[in-house]
Design a protein around this motif. Sequence first.
Motif, PDB file in Angstrom:
ATOM      1  N   VAL A 226      -1.943   8.999   0.568  1.00  0.00           N
ATOM      2  CA  VAL A 226      -2.045   8.426  -0.705  1.00  0.00           C
ATOM      3  C   VAL A 226      -3.430   7.851  -1.016  1.00  0.00           C
ATOM      4  CG1 VAL A 226      -1.342   6.049  -1.147  1.00  0.00           C
ATOM      5  CG2 VAL A 226       0.228   7.415  -0.019  1.00  0.00           C
ATOM      6  N   ILE A 227      -3.807   7.894  -2.313  1.00  0.00           N
ATOM      7  CA  ILE A 227      -5.056   7.301  -2.746  1.00  0.00           C
ATOM      8  C   ILE A 227      -4.972   6.321  -3.547  1.00  0.00           C
ATOM      9  CG2 ILE A 227      -7.432   8.027  -3.884  1.00  0.00           C
ATOM     10  CD1 ILE A 227      -6.992  10.853  -2.704  1.00  0.00           C
ATOM     11  N   CYS A 228      -5.335   5.152  -3.486  1.00  0.00           N
ATOM     12  CA  CYS A 228      -5.351   4.066  -4.253  1.00  0.00           C
ATOM     13  C   CYS A 228      -6.105   2.931  -4.050  1.00  0.00           C
ATOM     14  CB  CYS A 228      -3.804   3.661  -4.249  1.00  0.00           C
ATOM     15  SG  CYS A 228      -3.156   2.942  -2.987  1.00  0.00           S
ATOM     16  N   ASP A 229      -5.878   1.543  -4.948  1.00  0.00           N
ATOM     17  CA  ASP A 229      -6.497   0.483  -4.572  1.00  0.00           C
ATOM     18  C   ASP A 229      -6.146   0.201  -3.080  1.00  0.00           C
ATOM     19  OD1 ASP A 229      -7.219  -2.262  -4.192  1.00  0.00           O
ATOM     20  OD2 ASP A 229      -7.429  -2.425  -6.400  1.00  0.00           O
ATOM     21  N   PRO A 230      -6.913  -0.237  -2.198  1.00  0.00           N
ATOM     22  CA  PRO A 230      -6.423  -0.636  -1.022  1.00  0.00           C
ATOM     23  C   PRO A 230      -5.749  -2.281  -1.093  1.00  0.00           C
ATOM     24  CG  PRO A 230      -8.500  -1.077  -1.061  1.00  0.00           C
ATOM     25  CD  PRO A 230      -8.281  -0.282  -2.144  1.00  0.00           C
ATOM     26  N   LYS A 231      -5.876  -2.926  -2.091  1.00  0.00           N
ATOM     27  CA  LYS A 231      -5.021  -4.077  -2.412  1.00  0.00           C
ATOM     28  C   LYS A 231      -3.686  -3.836  -2.775  1.00  0.00           C
ATOM     29  CE  LYS A 231      -9.016  -6.625  -3.660  1.00  0.00           C
ATOM     30  NZ  LYS A 231      -9.503  -7.420  -4.737  1.00  0.00           N
ATOM     31  N   ALA A 232      -3.189  -2.527  -2.981  1.00  0.00           N
ATOM     32  CA  ALA A 232      -1.845  -2.059  -3.391  1.00  0.00           C
ATOM     33  C   ALA A 232      -0.824  -2.645  -2.195  1.00  0.00           C
ATOM     34  CB  ALA A 232      -1.620  -0.725  -3.670  1.00  0.00           C
ATOM     35  N   PRO A 233       0.225  -3.362  -2.585  1.00  0.00           N
ATOM     36  CA  PRO A 233       1.003  -3.561  -1.656  1.00  0.00           C
ATOM     37  C   PRO A 233       1.610  -2.447  -0.762  1.00  0.00           C
ATOM     38  CG  PRO A 233       2.160  -3.883  -3.746  1.00  0.00           C
ATOM     39  CD  PRO A 233       0.903  -3.483  -3.892  1.00  0.00           C
ATOM     40  N   GLY A 234       1.786  -2.347   0.712  1.00  0.00           N
ATOM     41  CA  GLY A 234       2.062  -1.302   1.349  1.00  0.00           C
ATOM     42  C   GLY A 234       1.090  -0.413   2.030  1.00  0.00           C
ATOM     43  N   PHE A 235      -0.291  -0.606   1.289  1.00  0.00           N
ATOM     44  CA  PHE A 235      -1.466   0.169   1.754  1.00  0.00           C
ATOM     45  C   PHE A 235      -1.526  -0.092   3.256  1.00  0.00           C
ATOM     46  CE2 PHE A 235      -5.967   1.164   2.326  1.00  0.00           C
ATOM     47  CZ  PHE A 235      -6.047   2.457   1.500  1.00  0.00           C
ATOM     48  N   ARG A 236      -1.543   1.165   4.005  1.00  0.00           N
ATOM     49  CA  ARG A 236      -1.669   1.187   5.579  1.00  0.00           C
ATOM     50  C   ARG A 236      -0.578   0.511   6.373  1.00  0.00           C
ATOM     51  NH1 ARG A 236      -7.567   0.468   4.949  1.00  0.00           N
ATOM     52  NH2 ARG A 236      -8.666   2.594   4.905  1.00  0.00           N
ATOM     53  N   ARG A 237       0.409   0.277   5.698  1.00  0.00           N
ATOM     54  CA  ARG A 237       1.661  -0.354   6.285  1.00  0.00           C
ATOM     55  C   ARG A 237       2.909   0.510   5.991  1.00  0.00           C
ATOM     56  NH1 ARG A 237       0.223  -4.954   3.204  1.00  0.00           N
ATOM     57  NH2 ARG A 237       2.295  -4.915   2.270  1.00  0.00           N
ATOM     58  N   SER A 238       2.792   1.194   4.980  1.00  0.00           N
ATOM     59  CA  SER A 238       4.325   2.136   5.105  1.00  0.00           C
ATOM     60  C   SER A 238       3.962   3.521   5.687  1.00  0.00           C
ATOM     61  CB  SER A 238       4.231   2.664   3.550  1.00  0.00           C
ATOM     62  OG  SER A 238       4.296   1.392   2.792  1.00  0.00           O
ATOM     63  N   ARG A 239       4.630   3.746   6.631  1.00  0.00           N
ATOM     64  CA  ARG A 239       4.679   5.007   7.572  1.00  0.00           C
ATOM     65  C   ARG A 239       3.347   5.273   8.101  1.00  0.00           C
ATOM     66  NH1 ARG A 239       7.864   9.406   4.605  1.00  0.00           N
ATOM     67  NH2 ARG A 239       7.723   7.930   2.654  1.00  0.00           N
ATOM     68  N   PRO A 240       2.458   4.590   8.820  1.00  0.00           N
ATOM     69  CA  PRO A 240       1.143   5.027   9.012  1.00  0.00           C
ATOM     70  C   PRO A 240       1.159   6.317   9.933  1.00  0.00           C
ATOM     71  CG  PRO A 240       1.862   3.128  10.116  1.00  0.00           C
ATOM     72  CD  PRO A 240       2.747   3.063   9.318  1.00  0.00           C
ATOM     73  N   TRP A 241       2.264   6.417  10.705  1.00  0.00           N
ATOM     74  CA  TRP A 241       2.394   7.880  11.425  1.00  0.00           C
ATOM     75  C   TRP A 241       2.387   8.826  10.740  1.00  0.00           C
ATOM     76  CZ3 TRP A 241       5.929   4.124  11.019  1.00  0.00           C
ATOM     77  CH2 TRP A 241       7.230   4.440  10.304  1.00  0.00           C
ATOM     78  N   GLN A 242       2.656   8.862   9.383  1.00  0.00           N
ATOM     79  CA  GLN A 242       3.075  10.114   8.518  1.00  0.00           C
ATOM     80  C   GLN A 242       2.286  10.084   7.505  1.00  0.00           C
ATOM     81  OE1 GLN A 242       7.035  10.118   7.102  1.00  0.00           O
ATOM     82  NE2 GLN A 242       7.183  12.269   7.327  1.00  0.00           N
ATOM     83  N   VAL A 243       1.660   9.207   6.962  1.00  0.00           N
ATOM     84  CA  VAL A 243       0.845   8.849   5.885  1.00  0.00           C
ATOM     85  C   VAL A 243      -0.471   8.548   5.951  1.00  0.00           C
ATOM     86  CG1 VAL A 243       0.781   7.788   3.480  1.00  0.00           C
ATOM     87  CG2 VAL A 243       3.089   8.133   4.707  1.00  0.00           C
ATOM     88  N   SER A 244      -1.302   9.442   5.455  1.00  0.00           N
ATOM     89  CA  SER A 244      -2.908   8.966   5.362  1.00  0.00           C
ATOM     90  C   SER A 244      -3.236   8.140   4.091  1.00  0.00           C
ATOM     91  CB  SER A 244      -3.613  10.397   5.688  1.00  0.00           C
ATOM     92  OG  SER A 244      -4.986  10.123   5.262  1.00  0.00           O
ATOM     93  N   TYR A 245      -3.884   7.056   4.459  1.00  0.00           N
ATOM     94  CA  TYR A 245      -4.199   6.229   3.270  1.00  0.00           C
ATOM     95  C   TYR A 245      -5.785   6.176   3.027  1.00  0.00           C
ATOM     96  CZ  TYR A 245       0.297   4.260   3.471  1.00  0.00           C
ATOM     97  OH  TYR A 245       1.790   4.189   3.803  1.00  0.00           O
ATOM     98  N   ILE A 246      -6.035   6.451   1.535  1.00  0.00           N
ATOM     99  CA  ILE A 246      -7.757   6.330   1.413  1.00  0.00           C
ATOM    100  C   ILE A 246      -7.663   5.602   0.369  1.00  0.00           C
ATOM    101  CG2 ILE A 246      -9.728   7.780   0.704  1.00  0.00           C
ATOM    102  CD1 ILE A 246      -8.032  10.239   1.831  1.00  0.00           C
ATOM    103  N   ALA A 247      -8.841   4.699   0.290  1.00  0.00           N
ATOM    104  CA  ALA A 247      -9.182   3.596  -0.763  1.00  0.00           C
ATOM    105  C   ALA A 247      -9.893   4.522  -1.847  1.00  0.00           C
ATOM    106  CB  ALA A 247     -10.095   2.574  -0.340  1.00  0.00           C
ATOM    107  N   LEU A 248      -9.432   4.243  -3.032  1.00  0.00           N
ATOM    108  CA  LEU A 248      -9.908   4.954  -4.208  1.00  0.00           C
ATOM    109  C   LEU A 248     -11.355   4.754  -4.221  1.00  0.00           C
ATOM    110  CD1 LEU A 248      -8.936   6.363  -6.667  1.00  0.00           C
ATOM    111  CD2 LEU A 248      -8.785   4.062  -8.017  1.00  0.00           C
ATOM    112  N   ASN A 249     -11.942   3.868  -3.672  1.00  0.00           N
ATOM    113  CA  ASN A 249     -13.762   3.727  -3.718  1.00  0.00           C
ATOM    114  C   ASN A 249     -14.270   4.292  -2.568  1.00  0.00           C
ATOM    115  OD1 ASN A 249     -12.887   1.789  -1.940  1.00  0.00           O
ATOM    116  ND2 ASN A 249     -13.956  -0.070  -2.814  1.00  0.00           N
TER     117      ASN A 249
END
Length: 433
Positions: A226-249
Amino acid sequence: MELLAEHDLINGQLLEIAEPHLIERYNRALEAFGLKPTGLDRFRIDMTGFSPEIAEELSDPEYLDPNAVNRRFIILSPAQEGLPVIHTSFSNTGSLMHAFFDANRRAIHAVTIRDVLYGEIEEDVVKVSDIEDLLSIQEVTFNVLSADDMLGKADELRKLSDRLISVPNAWRDDAMIERMVELAQLTGDIRKNALVPDQVVFRHDAFWSGHFGGIFVFIDDRTTTVICDPKAPGFRRSRPWQVSYIALNDHHRILEFLQRTGRIELPRASWIEGSGYLNHRTDMVLSDLIRRYDPEAPFDWLDAIWLQTWIHRNAKAVAEDGTYPFLQSAARKIAADGEFPLDDADSAHRFLLVRAKPDHEDRWLVSRLISVLVPSDFVSRFVFDKQGFYAAYEAYDQAFRAHAVKTLLDTYLRDKRAFRHRLYGFQEGRIHA
Protein backbone atom coordinates in the motif's frame (compact mmCIF):
# COMPACT_ATOMS: atom_id res chain seq x y z
CA MET A 1 -12.83 23.93 -17.27
CA GLU A 2 -14.56 25.45 -20.32
CA LEU A 3 -11.36 25.37 -22.39
CA LEU A 4 -10.85 21.68 -21.57
CA ALA A 5 -14.44 20.87 -22.52
CA GLU A 6 -14.12 22.81 -25.76
CA HIS A 7 -11.31 20.50 -26.87
CA ASP A 8 -12.80 17.27 -25.43
CA LEU A 9 -10.12 17.14 -22.75
CA ILE A 10 -12.75 16.61 -20.08
CA ASN A 11 -15.87 14.48 -20.45
CA GLY A 12 -14.89 13.72 -24.04
CA GLN A 13 -15.61 10.75 -26.32
CA LEU A 14 -18.94 9.95 -24.67
CA LEU A 15 -22.07 8.39 -26.21
CA GLU A 16 -24.93 10.80 -26.83
CA ILE A 17 -28.37 9.57 -25.78
CA ALA A 18 -31.24 11.41 -27.50
CA GLU A 19 -33.67 8.68 -28.60
CA PRO A 20 -36.85 8.84 -26.48
CA HIS A 21 -36.94 5.07 -25.87
CA LEU A 22 -33.34 5.08 -24.56
CA ILE A 23 -34.04 8.06 -22.30
CA GLU A 24 -37.12 6.25 -20.98
CA ARG A 25 -35.04 3.14 -20.24
CA TYR A 26 -32.36 5.23 -18.52
CA ASN A 27 -35.03 6.85 -16.36
CA ARG A 28 -36.36 3.47 -15.32
CA ALA A 29 -32.88 2.55 -14.12
CA LEU A 30 -32.57 5.86 -12.25
CA GLU A 31 -35.91 5.25 -10.55
CA ALA A 32 -34.81 1.74 -9.59
CA PHE A 33 -31.85 3.39 -7.82
CA GLY A 34 -34.29 5.70 -6.02
CA LEU A 35 -33.23 8.72 -8.09
CA LYS A 36 -35.29 11.36 -9.83
CA PRO A 37 -35.76 10.71 -13.57
CA THR A 38 -34.11 13.15 -15.93
CA GLY A 39 -36.02 15.81 -17.80
CA LEU A 40 -33.26 16.25 -20.37
CA ASP A 41 -33.98 15.45 -24.00
CA ARG A 42 -30.35 14.54 -24.63
CA PHE A 43 -27.30 13.70 -22.54
CA ARG A 44 -24.02 11.80 -22.80
CA ILE A 45 -22.88 8.68 -20.97
CA ASP A 46 -19.59 6.89 -20.34
CA MET A 47 -18.95 3.13 -20.23
CA THR A 48 -20.68 2.78 -16.85
CA GLY A 49 -23.65 4.92 -17.85
CA PHE A 50 -22.48 7.95 -15.88
CA SER A 51 -23.63 11.24 -17.44
CA PRO A 52 -22.02 14.60 -16.59
CA GLU A 53 -25.23 16.35 -17.67
CA ILE A 54 -27.41 14.26 -15.36
CA ALA A 55 -24.91 14.66 -12.54
CA GLU A 56 -25.29 18.42 -12.96
CA GLU A 57 -29.08 18.15 -13.19
CA LEU A 58 -29.22 16.10 -9.97
CA SER A 59 -26.55 18.29 -8.32
CA ASP A 60 -24.89 15.01 -7.42
CA PRO A 61 -21.66 13.94 -9.17
CA GLU A 62 -21.77 10.74 -7.08
CA TYR A 63 -25.23 9.62 -8.22
CA LEU A 64 -23.79 6.34 -9.55
CA ASP A 65 -21.16 6.12 -6.83
CA PRO A 66 -22.98 7.16 -3.63
CA ASN A 67 -20.56 5.70 -1.07
CA ALA A 68 -17.48 5.60 -3.33
CA VAL A 69 -17.88 1.80 -3.26
CA ASN A 70 -20.32 -0.69 -4.85
CA ARG A 71 -20.36 1.33 -8.06
CA ARG A 72 -23.65 1.46 -9.98
CA PHE A 73 -23.87 0.99 -13.74
CA ILE A 74 -26.47 1.51 -16.47
CA ILE A 75 -26.00 -0.22 -19.85
CA LEU A 76 -28.19 1.05 -22.69
CA SER A 77 -26.07 -0.14 -25.59
CA PRO A 78 -23.20 -2.53 -26.40
CA ALA A 79 -21.46 0.56 -27.83
CA GLN A 80 -20.64 1.62 -24.26
CA GLU A 81 -17.87 -0.98 -24.20
CA GLY A 82 -15.64 1.31 -26.25
CA LEU A 83 -16.17 4.39 -24.08
CA PRO A 84 -13.94 5.77 -21.31
CA VAL A 85 -14.84 5.81 -17.62
CA ILE A 86 -14.82 9.47 -16.62
CA HIS A 87 -15.97 9.30 -13.00
CA THR A 88 -14.87 6.59 -10.60
CA SER A 89 -13.34 6.04 -7.17
CA PHE A 90 -11.30 3.03 -8.37
CA SER A 91 -8.81 2.95 -11.22
CA ASN A 92 -9.84 -0.59 -12.21
CA THR A 93 -13.53 0.19 -12.76
CA GLY A 94 -12.83 0.36 -16.48
CA SER A 95 -11.04 -3.00 -16.58
CA LEU A 96 -13.83 -4.65 -14.56
CA MET A 97 -16.43 -3.25 -16.95
CA HIS A 98 -14.39 -4.48 -19.92
CA ALA A 99 -14.22 -7.94 -18.32
CA PHE A 100 -18.00 -7.92 -17.84
CA PHE A 101 -18.60 -6.92 -21.47
CA ASP A 102 -16.11 -9.55 -22.67
CA ALA A 103 -17.71 -12.36 -20.68
CA ASN A 104 -21.33 -11.44 -21.43
CA ARG A 105 -21.28 -9.86 -24.88
CA ARG A 106 -24.10 -12.02 -26.30
CA ALA A 107 -26.39 -11.35 -23.36
CA ILE A 108 -25.71 -7.61 -23.43
CA HIS A 109 -26.44 -7.41 -27.16
CA ALA A 110 -29.64 -9.42 -26.78
CA VAL A 111 -31.07 -7.64 -23.73
CA THR A 112 -30.30 -4.07 -24.80
CA ILE A 113 -32.32 -4.53 -27.99
CA ARG A 114 -35.43 -4.30 -25.81
CA ASP A 115 -34.36 -3.37 -22.30
CA VAL A 116 -31.77 -1.67 -20.11
CA LEU A 117 -29.28 -3.48 -17.88
CA TYR A 118 -28.45 -1.86 -14.57
CA GLY A 119 -27.14 -2.79 -11.16
CA GLU A 120 -24.12 -2.55 -8.88
CA ILE A 121 -20.56 -3.79 -8.89
CA GLU A 122 -20.82 -5.25 -5.41
CA GLU A 123 -17.86 -5.55 -3.05
CA ASP A 124 -17.72 -7.05 0.41
CA VAL A 125 -17.91 -3.62 2.04
CA VAL A 126 -20.63 -1.00 1.95
CA LYS A 127 -18.55 1.90 3.25
CA VAL A 128 -14.82 2.62 3.33
CA SER A 129 -13.68 3.87 6.73
CA ASP A 130 -10.03 2.85 6.65
CA ILE A 131 -7.42 1.05 4.54
CA GLU A 132 -8.53 -2.37 5.78
CA ASP A 133 -11.92 -1.88 4.12
CA LEU A 134 -10.15 -1.44 0.77
CA LEU A 135 -7.83 -4.40 1.33
CA SER A 136 -10.76 -6.68 2.17
CA ILE A 137 -12.05 -6.40 -1.41
CA GLN A 138 -10.83 -9.58 -3.09
CA GLU A 139 -13.45 -9.92 -5.82
CA VAL A 140 -16.53 -8.14 -7.11
CA THR A 141 -19.93 -9.39 -8.22
CA PHE A 142 -22.02 -7.69 -10.89
CA ASN A 143 -25.56 -7.64 -9.51
CA VAL A 144 -27.43 -7.29 -12.80
CA LEU A 145 -31.08 -6.33 -13.24
CA SER A 146 -33.24 -5.21 -16.16
CA ALA A 147 -36.10 -2.74 -16.11
CA ASP A 148 -38.59 -5.04 -17.87
CA ASP A 149 -37.22 -8.06 -15.98
CA MET A 150 -36.01 -9.49 -19.28
CA LEU A 151 -33.40 -11.48 -17.37
CA GLY A 152 -36.00 -12.97 -15.03
CA LYS A 153 -38.30 -13.86 -17.90
CA ALA A 154 -35.48 -15.50 -19.83
CA ASP A 155 -34.51 -17.50 -16.75
CA GLU A 156 -38.14 -18.58 -16.26
CA LEU A 157 -38.41 -19.65 -19.92
CA ARG A 158 -35.17 -21.61 -19.66
CA LYS A 159 -36.46 -23.50 -16.61
CA LEU A 160 -39.79 -24.27 -18.31
CA SER A 161 -37.94 -25.47 -21.41
CA ASP A 162 -35.82 -27.78 -19.26
CA ARG A 163 -38.98 -29.11 -17.60
CA LEU A 164 -40.63 -29.72 -20.97
CA ILE A 165 -37.66 -31.85 -22.03
CA SER A 166 -36.97 -33.68 -18.79
CA VAL A 167 -40.42 -34.28 -17.28
CA PRO A 168 -42.59 -36.99 -18.91
CA ASN A 169 -45.92 -35.72 -20.25
CA ALA A 170 -45.01 -32.11 -19.39
CA TRP A 171 -46.12 -31.21 -22.91
CA ARG A 172 -49.70 -31.96 -21.79
CA ASP A 173 -49.59 -29.00 -19.37
CA ASP A 174 -51.49 -26.41 -21.45
CA ALA A 175 -50.92 -23.62 -18.93
CA MET A 176 -47.18 -24.19 -19.02
CA ILE A 177 -47.10 -24.21 -22.82
CA GLU A 178 -49.13 -21.01 -22.96
CA ARG A 179 -46.72 -19.37 -20.50
CA MET A 180 -43.74 -20.47 -22.61
CA VAL A 181 -45.32 -18.96 -25.71
CA GLU A 182 -46.03 -15.74 -23.82
CA LEU A 183 -42.45 -15.53 -22.55
CA ALA A 184 -40.95 -16.39 -25.95
CA GLN A 185 -42.87 -13.51 -27.51
CA LEU A 186 -41.11 -11.22 -25.06
CA THR A 187 -37.62 -12.72 -24.98
CA GLY A 188 -37.26 -14.28 -28.40
CA ASP A 189 -35.57 -17.64 -28.90
CA ILE A 190 -33.26 -17.98 -25.91
CA ARG A 191 -31.50 -20.89 -27.63
CA LYS A 192 -30.04 -18.35 -30.07
CA ASN A 193 -30.00 -15.20 -27.94
CA ALA A 194 -28.57 -15.81 -24.48
CA LEU A 195 -30.18 -13.23 -22.22
CA VAL A 196 -28.70 -14.26 -18.89
CA PRO A 197 -25.07 -13.13 -18.24
CA ASP A 198 -22.60 -16.02 -18.17
CA GLN A 199 -20.12 -14.51 -15.71
CA VAL A 200 -20.73 -11.92 -13.00
CA VAL A 201 -17.86 -12.53 -10.51
CA PHE A 202 -14.45 -11.01 -11.23
CA ARG A 203 -11.17 -10.67 -9.34
CA HIS A 204 -10.30 -7.26 -7.88
CA ASP A 205 -6.63 -6.83 -8.77
CA ALA A 206 -4.15 -4.00 -8.16
CA PHE A 207 -5.81 -0.60 -8.11
CA TRP A 208 -5.78 3.08 -7.20
CA SER A 209 -8.52 4.36 -4.97
CA GLY A 210 -9.52 7.98 -4.50
CA HIS A 211 -10.16 7.44 -0.79
CA PHE A 212 -8.06 9.28 1.81
CA GLY A 213 -6.33 11.45 -0.77
CA GLY A 214 -5.44 8.56 -3.08
CA ILE A 215 -4.21 5.05 -2.28
CA PHE A 216 -2.19 2.69 -4.50
CA VAL A 217 -2.58 -1.04 -3.82
CA PHE A 218 -0.18 -3.49 -5.50
CA ILE A 219 -0.71 -7.23 -5.15
CA ASP A 220 2.08 -9.82 -5.37
CA ASP A 221 2.12 -13.54 -4.61
CA ARG A 222 2.71 -13.33 -0.88
CA THR A 223 2.26 -9.71 0.02
CA THR A 224 0.23 -6.60 -0.67
CA THR A 225 1.88 -3.19 -0.86
CA VAL A 226 0.00 0.00 0.00
CA ILE A 227 1.37 3.40 -1.02
CA CYS A 228 -0.43 6.46 0.33
CA ASP A 229 -0.37 9.38 2.73
CA PRO A 230 0.74 7.95 6.10
CA LYS A 231 -2.08 9.93 7.72
CA ALA A 232 -4.67 7.68 6.03
CA PRO A 233 -6.67 5.74 8.65
CA GLY A 234 -5.30 2.24 9.09
CA PHE A 235 -1.81 3.00 7.76
CA ARG A 236 0.59 0.41 9.25
CA ARG A 237 -2.27 -0.91 11.41
CA SER A 238 -4.14 -3.08 8.91
CA ARG A 239 -2.60 -6.57 8.69
CA PRO A 240 1.06 -5.48 9.17
CA TRP A 241 2.18 -9.12 8.96
CA GLN A 242 0.78 -9.35 5.41
CA VAL A 243 0.75 -5.80 4.09
CA SER A 244 3.72 -3.56 3.41
CA TYR A 245 3.10 0.17 3.86
CA ILE A 246 5.05 2.93 2.10
CA ALA A 247 4.46 6.64 2.57
CA LEU A 248 3.75 8.48 -0.67
CA ASN A 249 6.56 10.93 0.05
CA ASP A 250 9.12 8.17 0.61
CA HIS A 251 10.53 8.19 -2.93
CA HIS A 252 13.47 5.96 -2.01
CA ARG A 253 11.32 3.08 -0.71
CA ILE A 254 8.80 3.43 -3.52
CA LEU A 255 11.54 3.17 -6.15
CA GLU A 256 13.12 0.23 -4.33
CA PHE A 257 9.76 -1.58 -4.29
CA LEU A 258 9.04 -0.94 -7.97
CA GLN A 259 12.55 -1.99 -8.98
CA ARG A 260 12.59 -5.12 -6.80
CA THR A 261 9.24 -6.31 -8.16
CA GLY A 262 10.18 -5.67 -11.79
CA ARG A 263 7.61 -2.96 -12.41
CA ILE A 264 9.89 -0.23 -13.84
CA GLU A 265 12.51 0.26 -16.51
CA LEU A 266 15.74 1.86 -15.34
CA PRO A 267 17.32 4.74 -17.32
CA ARG A 268 19.14 3.03 -20.18
CA ALA A 269 19.93 4.24 -23.67
CA SER A 270 18.18 1.19 -25.16
CA TRP A 271 14.79 2.82 -24.59
CA ILE A 272 15.51 6.42 -23.61
CA GLU A 273 17.28 7.51 -26.78
CA GLY A 274 14.57 6.27 -29.15
CA SER A 275 11.64 7.41 -27.06
CA GLY A 276 12.48 11.06 -26.55
CA TYR A 277 11.58 10.53 -22.89
CA LEU A 278 14.21 12.87 -21.44
CA ASN A 279 13.47 15.55 -24.02
CA HIS A 280 9.82 15.39 -23.00
CA ARG A 281 10.68 15.55 -19.29
CA THR A 282 12.97 18.53 -19.95
CA ASP A 283 10.24 20.41 -21.81
CA MET A 284 7.83 19.78 -18.94
CA VAL A 285 10.36 20.87 -16.31
CA LEU A 286 11.13 24.10 -18.18
CA SER A 287 7.43 24.90 -18.60
CA ASP A 288 6.89 24.40 -14.88
CA LEU A 289 9.91 26.55 -14.01
CA ILE A 290 8.65 29.37 -16.19
CA ARG A 291 5.16 29.05 -14.72
CA ARG A 292 6.54 29.41 -11.20
CA TYR A 293 9.22 32.04 -11.78
CA ASP A 294 7.91 34.05 -14.74
CA PRO A 295 4.10 33.77 -15.01
CA GLU A 296 3.95 36.69 -17.46
CA ALA A 297 5.99 34.75 -20.03
CA PRO A 298 4.46 34.45 -23.54
CA PHE A 299 3.50 30.77 -23.32
CA ASP A 300 1.69 30.93 -26.66
CA TRP A 301 4.94 31.25 -28.65
CA LEU A 302 7.72 29.55 -26.74
CA ASP A 303 10.51 28.24 -29.00
CA ALA A 304 14.02 26.84 -28.53
CA ILE A 305 15.76 30.22 -28.88
CA TRP A 306 13.40 31.93 -26.43
CA LEU A 307 13.83 29.07 -23.94
CA GLN A 308 17.63 29.22 -24.07
CA THR A 309 17.52 32.97 -23.59
CA TRP A 310 15.18 32.55 -20.60
CA ILE A 311 17.46 29.90 -19.06
CA HIS A 312 20.48 32.24 -19.30
CA ARG A 313 18.56 35.19 -17.87
CA ASN A 314 17.26 33.09 -14.98
CA ALA A 315 20.38 31.01 -14.39
CA LYS A 316 20.28 31.48 -10.61
CA ALA A 317 16.67 30.25 -10.27
CA VAL A 318 17.33 27.33 -12.64
CA ALA A 319 20.43 26.31 -10.68
CA GLU A 320 18.68 26.58 -7.31
CA ASP A 321 15.83 24.40 -8.51
CA GLY A 322 18.37 21.90 -9.88
CA THR A 323 15.97 19.82 -12.00
CA TYR A 324 16.94 21.13 -15.43
CA PRO A 325 20.73 20.81 -14.81
CA PHE A 326 20.14 17.29 -13.50
CA LEU A 327 18.30 16.23 -16.65
CA GLN A 328 21.02 17.70 -18.84
CA SER A 329 23.67 15.82 -16.88
CA ALA A 330 21.68 12.57 -17.01
CA ALA A 331 21.25 12.88 -20.79
CA ARG A 332 25.01 13.29 -21.25
CA LYS A 333 25.74 10.34 -18.96
CA ILE A 334 23.32 8.05 -20.81
CA ALA A 335 24.70 9.11 -24.18
CA ALA A 336 28.26 8.37 -23.05
CA ASP A 337 27.78 5.24 -20.90
CA GLY A 338 24.45 3.82 -22.08
CA GLU A 339 22.85 4.13 -18.65
CA PHE A 340 22.47 6.32 -15.58
CA PRO A 341 23.01 4.87 -12.08
CA LEU A 342 20.10 6.05 -9.95
CA ASP A 343 22.31 6.13 -6.87
CA ASP A 344 23.92 9.22 -8.42
CA ALA A 345 20.62 11.11 -8.15
CA ASP A 346 18.73 12.28 -5.11
CA SER A 347 15.38 10.64 -4.49
CA ALA A 348 13.39 13.67 -5.69
CA HIS A 349 14.90 13.39 -9.19
CA ARG A 350 14.97 9.64 -9.75
CA PHE A 351 11.40 9.30 -10.97
CA LEU A 352 12.18 11.73 -13.81
CA LEU A 353 14.32 8.99 -15.38
CA VAL A 354 12.21 5.84 -15.04
CA ARG A 355 9.01 4.55 -16.57
CA ALA A 356 6.68 1.62 -15.99
CA LYS A 357 7.80 -1.63 -17.57
CA PRO A 358 5.66 -1.65 -20.73
CA ASP A 359 4.77 -5.35 -20.62
CA HIS A 360 3.89 -5.52 -16.92
CA GLU A 361 0.21 -5.98 -16.11
CA ASP A 362 0.39 -3.07 -13.65
CA ARG A 363 1.89 -0.64 -16.18
CA TRP A 364 -1.09 1.76 -16.05
CA LEU A 365 -1.09 1.83 -12.26
CA VAL A 366 2.68 2.28 -12.04
CA SER A 367 2.53 5.06 -14.63
CA ARG A 368 -0.16 6.75 -12.59
CA LEU A 369 2.02 6.56 -9.48
CA ILE A 370 5.03 7.99 -11.33
CA SER A 371 2.91 10.84 -12.73
CA VAL A 372 1.81 11.72 -9.19
CA LEU A 373 5.45 11.83 -8.10
CA VAL A 374 6.47 14.00 -11.08
CA PRO A 375 3.74 16.68 -11.03
CA SER A 376 5.64 19.03 -13.36
CA ASP A 377 4.89 16.66 -16.26
CA PHE A 378 1.27 17.64 -16.80
CA VAL A 379 1.06 15.63 -20.03
CA SER A 380 1.84 12.34 -18.26
CA ARG A 381 -0.49 13.43 -15.46
CA PHE A 382 -3.30 13.90 -18.00
CA VAL A 383 -2.62 10.51 -19.62
CA PHE A 384 -2.54 8.48 -16.40
CA ASP A 385 -4.10 10.55 -13.62
CA LYS A 386 -6.81 12.80 -14.97
CA GLN A 387 -8.22 13.58 -11.53
CA GLY A 388 -4.80 14.86 -10.49
CA PHE A 389 -4.41 16.83 -13.72
CA TYR A 390 -7.79 18.53 -13.32
CA ALA A 391 -6.96 19.49 -9.72
CA ALA A 392 -3.62 20.97 -10.83
CA TYR A 393 -5.25 22.72 -13.81
CA GLU A 394 -7.59 24.58 -11.47
CA ALA A 395 -4.55 26.19 -9.83
CA TYR A 396 -2.99 27.32 -13.14
CA ASP A 397 -3.48 30.89 -14.33
CA GLN A 398 -5.26 31.51 -17.64
CA ALA A 399 -2.06 31.73 -19.70
CA PHE A 400 -0.68 28.43 -18.44
CA ARG A 401 -4.07 26.74 -18.84
CA ALA A 402 -4.02 27.72 -22.50
CA HIS A 403 -0.43 26.47 -22.77
CA ALA A 404 -1.35 23.13 -21.18
CA VAL A 405 -4.28 22.64 -23.54
CA LYS A 406 -2.20 23.54 -26.62
CA THR A 407 0.59 21.19 -25.50
CA LEU A 408 -1.86 18.30 -25.04
CA LEU A 409 -3.42 18.96 -28.44
CA ASP A 410 -0.02 19.10 -30.15
CA THR A 411 1.37 15.98 -28.43
CA TYR A 412 -0.90 13.40 -26.83
CA LEU A 413 -4.17 14.23 -28.60
CA ARG A 414 -2.57 14.19 -32.04
CA ASP A 415 -2.22 10.38 -31.88
CA LYS A 416 -2.78 8.87 -28.43
CA ARG A 417 -1.67 5.32 -29.16
CA ALA A 418 1.45 6.41 -31.04
CA PHE A 419 2.34 8.82 -28.23
CA ARG A 420 1.93 6.16 -25.53
CA HIS A 421 3.94 3.69 -27.56
CA ARG A 422 6.80 6.08 -28.28
CA LEU A 423 7.12 7.68 -24.86
CA TYR A 424 6.05 4.88 -22.52
CA GLY A 425 6.58 1.81 -24.72
CA PHE A 426 2.95 0.72 -24.39
CA GLN A 427 1.62 -1.93 -26.74
CA GLU A 428 -1.96 -1.96 -25.64
CA GLY A 429 -5.39 -2.98 -26.76
CA ARG A 430 -7.97 -1.39 -24.55
CA ILE A 431 -7.45 1.64 -22.38
CA HIS A 432 -8.17 1.24 -18.68
CA ALA A 433 -7.58 4.80 -17.53
